[in-house]
Structures are given as C-alpha cells and as structure tokens.
Design an enzyme around this catalytic site. Structure first.
Site, PDB file in Angstrom:
ATOM      1  N   SER A 250      -6.114   3.488   4.190  1.00 31.21           N
ATOM      2  CA  SER A 250      -5.692   2.513   3.104  1.00 31.21           C
ATOM      3  C   SER A 250      -6.690   2.014   2.209  1.00 31.21           C
ATOM      4  O   SER A 250      -6.756   0.839   1.915  1.00 31.21           O
ATOM      5  CB  SER A 250      -4.536   1.554   3.616  1.00 31.21           C
ATOM      6  OG  SER A 250      -3.711   1.232   2.669  1.00 31.21           O
TER       7      SER A 250
ATOM      8  N   LYS B 156       0.112   3.630  -2.588  1.00 31.08           N
ATOM      9  CA  LYS B 156      -0.778   4.927  -2.775  1.00 31.08           C
ATOM     10  C   LYS B 156      -0.256   6.248  -2.364  1.00 31.08           C
ATOM     11  O   LYS B 156      -1.003   7.066  -2.852  1.00 31.08           O
ATOM     12  CB  LYS B 156      -1.668   4.766  -1.670  1.00 31.08           C
ATOM     13  CG  LYS B 156      -2.765   3.522  -1.715  1.00 31.08           C
ATOM     14  CD  LYS B 156      -3.478   3.049  -0.472  1.00 31.08           C
ATOM     15  CE  LYS B 156      -4.424   1.983  -0.862  1.00 31.08           C
ATOM     16  NZ  LYS B 156      -4.114   0.551  -0.141  1.00 31.08           N
TER      17      LYS B 156
ATOM     18  N   SER C 249       0.808  -1.245  -0.087  1.00 28.90           N
ATOM     19  CA  SER C 249       0.099  -0.110   0.070  1.00 28.90           C
ATOM     20  C   SER C 249       0.895   1.145  -0.089  1.00 28.90           C
ATOM     21  O   SER C 249       0.197   2.287   0.035  1.00 28.90           O
ATOM     22  CB  SER C 249      -0.914  -0.145   1.476  1.00 28.90           C
ATOM     23  OG  SER C 249      -2.063  -0.777   0.891  1.00 28.90           O
TER      24      SER C 249
END
Length: 407
Positions: A113, A61, A58
C-alpha cells in the site's frame, strides 16, 4: 411429553443452523456501509448504505492500478521524480531518480500500500498527480460510478476524495477481470531487487489477512483484494472470494474495528444463501430468425453464457425479453441480429447480444413475390394510361387540323 420436547429441541436446532445463512441484517455488519455482489454479473446480493459517500482510504489504489495496467507495459521503466519520496503514510521509501519497473511499483502499491509508489506511477502515466486524478474520475465515470470523486492516487484523506460501497464494487469487479491484477492481489509476498539508488532488496508483504494461512482471519476462499485505513476514513476493505464456481466481491467502508469479521459474514452469507443457475447458454438457440417469408429459419444464440444467483429458498428466475432487429434480409454467421433483456421485477438485470448461427443471402428472384408483382402492375398502369391519353389527344388534334385544311 418427552417425545414432544425432543422434537421441539430438534426443530429449534434446525432453525438456529439455517437462520444465519439466509437472514443477514444490516445490524449484523458493524461497518457503516457495505455491499456484496456477484463478481461476474454485478448482481447485488446484500447492501447497507451502499450509495452513501465515504472516504475510501487505500482502496483507492484499486482504481490507480487499473488505470496503470490499462496504459502501461509491465516492464516499462519508471524514473521516480522529486515529489513521490515525500508522500505521507505507508511507503517503500523510493528515492528521487530511482529506476523501477511498472510491475515492481504495482506490487508495492497493492501489497505494501505504498503511497510513494502510487505517486510515482501517477506521474509516469499522466505527468502529474493532478492530471492522473482527472483520468481516475473519467475512468470511474465510464465504469458507471455516479457518486465518487478522486483527487489523489493513494487515498490519503481529503474532504473532496470520496466514493460509495457500490461504486467501489463496480471498480473492483472490473479490476478482477484483469488477469495481471488478480495475480498481484492474490500474492502474499514479493521482492524488489536492488536498484540504481537502493542497494538493499525490498521485501513486500500483502496486508490482506484473509490470505494468510494460519492467521486469525484466514479465509480459505479469499482471492484478494485491498485494505485501507486512515484516521478519518477508519477501516475500509474490498475483498474477493471464490467457492463452487461462485465469485463474490465484498466492500466495507468506515468500519470502527477490524473489517475481517464483517467481510467473512458477507462471504458466508453469499455462499450459503445463493446458488448459481445457468439462464442462457451460448450454444443453445433462444429463438429463430424468419427470413425470406419462412424459406429460412436461422437459429439465434446469445453472445455469451449468462448465470444468475438465486436464493436457495427461491425459484424465481429472470424473464427474457427478446428483441430482434427489423428488416433483416441477409445475415452472416456471428452477426448481431438483436438482443435479449433479462428482467427481474420489471428491472433489466442484463442485456446480451444475439448472434446468427449461419450465413444466409436472400435470392433476388425470391424477392419478387406475388404482392410485389401486383404492385409492379399497378405502377405500370399508372404510367401507361397517361401516355395512351397523350397519343389519343394527339391523334384527335391531327385529324381536326386535316379537316380544317380541307375546308
């Protein structure tokens, strides 16, 4: 004998207290890859396998948010499409047709997230996840990333979705230059009020445990940025911290356990082992521009201040290589007239534009110097001699014809 033993004990204590700050080893970091950089200059302070490819999870991102901030207004309305609600992994359970702002989705992306928020933003910006992925790779390439490939906006595992600790540090460095991004990743909680499809308030909490005062992993100098985890990628993390005007970014990839001990070690190493030195001051001239054969000396200054982190035990600073533009006759204030390269061990650390500090226009009369007068005289003689020769030949010819006519 007792006195000698006491001295030895004191020395041993001093060594033990000073060693951790200046001798961080790869073996001290459990993550397979790691890097620590100066967030202002990109200077690498520590690295372990920083150019090997790993799954970012993640932390992907960060790049997604960076592109969205570059392309969108925070208050733009996003209408969730058919696909985002079905995104796997962590999510805030968006509904098809639901209306939210870009700002709300960015908080969901970076705090919770949320993978559904990532896809909704990707579709809003580029029309599809596939098109957005192309934008991600182009954007990363422009930042200087050379060993990364992104095929989705959230970081769910795929063999063809990878990056390096170094590339991720470059992305994070650029992201932390954005004030809105800095604000979001430093926020601990956020509320999304009811929408046209959702009657309840959504409460978001930042997953970054370095920010939570009183928690086991709280780090008082932490300022962001993003956690990550998938089964194959293991734990990943990109963090930032500030202390004594030193701004650091640390990245760890494929950590078998919680990333926070590694991150804290990296930050402590950076803060305890390095000091910030001002190498260039944008108000202090580094050289002078010699114009009009010395009639004008124009002070030249760097376009920005430049700081460099040096180890506390060292005094070696980057050397300066000043390169001025050639054939300058007139300048305006703040005009770029060259550059200064900062070199360390023969490698360019940075290159900064040099600016003129005042206007100067060369007087046209002054351009006709003695050497130019001599040159003009030579050119004049080159022209006049052939003309005189023609006149002489013409005169002799006429005189010849007259004599011939008389005879």
């Amino acid at each position: 004998m007792k006195k000698l033993s006491y001295i030895f004990f004191v020395l041993l204590l001093l060594i033990s207290f000073n060693t951790p700050a200046s001798a961080l080893q790869n073996s001290d970091i459990s993550s397979e890859a790691a890097i620590l950089i100066d967030a202002d200059t990109g200077q690498v302070l520590f690295e372990k396998n920083s150019n090997l490819k790993y799954a970012p999870a993640s932390t992907t991102k960060i790049l997604t948010a960076l592109i969205v901030l570059d392309k969108c207004n925070l208050q733009e309305k996003v209408i969730v499409g058919k696909k985002p609600p079905y995104a796997d992994g962590s999510k805030i359970y968006l509904l098809e047709g639901e209306e939210l702002t870009v700002e709300q989705l960015l908080y969901a992306l970076l705090l919770e997230s949320a993978n559904d928020a990532a896809e909704a933003l990707a579709e809003h910006v580029a029309g599809s996840v596939e098109n957005f992925s192309k934008m991600m790779n182009e954007y990363a390439k422009n930042l200087g990333c050379k060993n990364s490939n992104f095929i989705n906006p959230h970081g769910l595992y795929d063999d063809n979705h990878y990056t390096t600790a170094y590339d991720m540090a470059l992305i994070a460095k650029h992201a932390m230059q954005n004030e809105i991004f800095r604000t979001i990743v430093a926020t601990k909680n956020y509320k999304i009020p009811p929408t046209n499809k959702q009657t309840e308030t959504r409460y978001l909490n930042n997953h970054n445990k370095l920010l939570w005062n009183g928690g086991r992993y709280y780090y008082k100098y932490a300022t962001g940025i993003k956690t990550g985890y998938t089964i194959k990628a293991k734990h990943t993390f990109v963090g930032s911290a500030t202390k004594d005007n030193i701004n650091l970014i640390a990245v760890v990839l494929k950590s078998p356990t919680a990333v926070y001990p590694d991150i804290t070690k990296l930050f402590e190493f950076g803060f305890n082992s390095f000091k910030k030195e001002k190498i260039l001051d944008k108000l202090v001239p580094v050289t002078y521009l010699n114009l009009d054969n010395g009639k004008a000396l124009i002070p030249v200054v760097p376009s920005k201040d430049f700081y460099y982190l040096i180890k506390s035990s060292e005094t070696k600073l980057p050397a300066q290589n000043i390169i001025l533009n050639k054939n300058i006759k007139s300048v305006h204030k703040n005009e770029i007239v060259g550059k200064v390269e900062l070199l360390l061990d023969g490698n360019i650390v940075d290159s900064i534009d040099l600016l003129a500090t005042q206007d100067y226009k060369m007087n046209i009369i002054n351009t006709i110097t003695k050497p130019n007068i001599q040159l003009a005289k030579k050119n004049y003689l080159k022209f006049i001699y052939p003309v005189m020769a023609l006149f002489l030949i013409r005169g002799f010819y006429r005189k010849y014809k007259r004599k011939k006519g008389l005879s």
